[in-house]
Design an enzyme around this catalytic site. Structure first.
Site, short mmCIF file in Angstrom:
data_model
loop_
_atom_site.label_atom_id
_atom_site.label_comp_id
_atom_site.label_asym_id
_atom_site.label_seq_id
_atom_site.Cartn_x
_atom_site.Cartn_y
_atom_site.Cartn_z
N GLU A 235 0.64 -1.32 0.39
CA GLU A 235 -0.27 0.02 -0.14
C GLU A 235 1.23 1.30 0.30
O GLU A 235 2.13 1.32 0.49
CB GLU A 235 -0.71 0.25 1.27
CG GLU A 235 -1.20 -1.48 1.50
CD GLU A 235 -2.19 -1.53 2.53
OE1 GLU A 235 -3.04 0.06 3.38
OE2 GLU A 235 -2.58 -2.30 2.81
N GLU A 346 -9.97 5.46 2.60
CA GLU A 346 -10.09 4.97 3.73
C GLU A 346 -10.34 5.95 5.00
O GLU A 346 -9.25 6.36 5.80
CB GLU A 346 -9.39 3.53 3.98
CG GLU A 346 -9.31 2.93 5.78
CD GLU A 346 -8.50 1.53 5.92
OE1 GLU A 346 -7.88 1.53 4.38
OE2 GLU A 346 -8.51 1.36 6.21
#
Ligand SMILES: *[C@@H]1O[C@H](CO)[C@@H](O)[C@H](O)[C@H]1NC(C)=O
Ligand SMILES: *[C@@H]1O[C@H](CO)[C@@H](O)[C@H](O)[C@H]1NC(C)=O
Length: 431
Positions: A235, A346
């Site tokens: 990520e 997120e």
């Protein structure tokens, strides 16, 4: 004599009892004092043990620097010799020969026509600490971990690791899953192929965070395996995370795990794994400047790709900075390829006051506000099995509660595949 002896012996017995009782009394006092002292001592011992533990962890994170730079945001950037970086603490990387460049760089339709987007003017981005100096060749900049960072963490052992399993799992999202994990997403994704990299240009904002143990981030995920305990993930993106960094600044970050966020992996260089070769960019450092609402827009480009020869996953920031790589040996599924790529935002929604969090995603505005109002990912691309960058075939979108945070796909000549995403969190439609 006898009498006196008898008397004496009687009084002797009595004295003995007295002495014994006295002793008992005295003994009790000593025991009580000892107990007070012991608990005092064990408290002191606890503090000492914690200090030792903190010091031990700090020594693990912070390697001896060649040079130190004080950033205006309060960060300390240590320039650490490349061969002393945390990655070499990893048992699998003890004998690792550092790769100074990837054997391959994916090409594709890149740097689209600028003239077609004169109205959507964006600017490049760097790091705040650059105003105070640079790290010499042969070293890498590492953001120093301070004692207060560890003391702020809920667990010293898990500092730098994600607290929850927090991967967005588009197809099986149910209301149960949302309340269980407390994480909310607004993402675009591809799956069903074999992916060897991903790219996007993301504009950078400073979302408001309701409370320190929530966060807001915008990133690319490269996922391998099933959504089980052995999920592999790489990520990269930007985040605001007061618990992790001690402030509300927007920071460049990476994350990796090979066991669904359990024992392996961490943010940035907060564990051994990522091998950095670049002396300009510090993982975890503040990004500057950031975009403003209806004013200037600033974005960053991120590219992650697999070196077809060595198998390592490389990361590039902007057009100029190849940061380093995640060695293939860290992973299981990602040794081969990624089976899913996701792009988007997120946030953690702890609902601490019984209502939806006010923590913002992206700019804090909904996608329908468009350029300079909403945050975007543009020029979304994947690296295919012939190692070319190309537009993804079928982009899906996913959000748990579109009234809180939403995502909207688009496509045009200049921006390729793009989407606007984000939102304010709590609002009349998202109570
Ligand atoms: C590293 O090299 C040493 C000596 O050659 C060897 O004994 C050891 O097994 C190697 N470790 C790894 C993880 O490959
Ligand atoms: C971060 O922002 C919150 C409000 O969103 C504020 O209460 C807090 O003081 C800020 N923290 C720092 C370290 O600036």
């Amino acid at each position: 004599m006898y009498k006196s002896k008898g008397k004496e012996s009687a009084s002797g017995n009595w004295m003995k009892v007295m002495r014994q009782n006295g002793m008992l009394y005295y003994f009790a006092i000593v025991v009580m004092l000892l107990m007070v002292d012991l608990s005092e001592g064990s408290r002191r011992l606890d503090i000492e043990t914690q200090n030792l533990e903190v010091q031990k962890q700090l020594n693990k994170f912070n390697k001896p620097p060649v040079k130190t730079i004080k950033s205006p945001d309060g960060d300390i950037i240590d320039c650490v010799h490349m061969s002393h970086q945390p990655a070499f603490d990893h048992p699998l990387l003890k004998n690792h020969t550092i790769q100074m460049r990837p054997s391959y760089h994916p090409e594709g339709i890149f740097g689209m026509s600028k003239t077609s987007n004169l109205k959507k003017k964006t600017r490049p981005n760097t790091q705040l600490w650059h105003s105070k100096g640079r790290c010499p060749e042969g070293t890498i900049p590492i953001r120093r971990v301070k004692q207060e960072d560890l003391l702020r963490a809920s667990s010293i052992e898990r500092f730098g690791k994600k607290k929850h399993k927090s991967f967005p799992k588009p197809r099986s999202a149910s209301p149960d899953l949302i309340t269980q994990t407390g994480h909310q997403h607004a993402i675009a994704y591809v799956e069903g192929g074999r992916y060897f990299g991903a790219k996007a240009t993301i504009n950078v904002w400073k979302p408001q965070i309701q409370q320190p143990n929530e966060f807001s981030l915008s990133q690319i995920w490269l996922l391998g395996g099933s959504f089980n305990s052995d999920l592999n993930s790489i990520e990269a993106g930007w985040q605001v995370s007061p618990d992790l960094y001690g402030d509300n600044n927007t920071r460049l970050f990476t994350y990796w795990t090979s066991d669904a966020y359990q024992a392996t992996g961490c943010y940035n260089l907060l564990c051994s794994g990522f091998m950095q070769i670049n002396n300009d960019i510090a993982l975890g450092a503040s990004i500057s400047p950031i975009s403003g609402y209806k004013t200037n827009q600033y974005d960053i480009s991120l590219l992650v790709w697999k070196d077809p020869k060595e198998g390592n996953w490389w990361m590039q920031f902007g057009n100029d900075y190849v940061l380093g790589y995640w060695p293939a040996s860290l992973f299981s599924y990602l040794v081969d390829s990624a089976s899913m790529v996701e792009w988007g935002g997120e946030v953690v929604n702890l609902e601490s006051d019984g209502l939806h969090t006010t923590t913002q995603m992206g700019s804090g505005h909904f996608p329908d506000e468009g350029f300079s109002g909403a945050s975007y990912f543009k020029n979304i691309q994947v690296v295919d099995d012939s190692n070319n960058l190309r537009a993804p075939d079928d982009l899906g979108v996913f959000t748990e509660q579109s009234n809180c945070y939403d995502v909207q796909l688009g496509k045009d000549g200049g921006w390729g595949n793009f989407f606007y995403y984000g939102g304010p969190g709590r609002n009349p439609d998202c109570p």
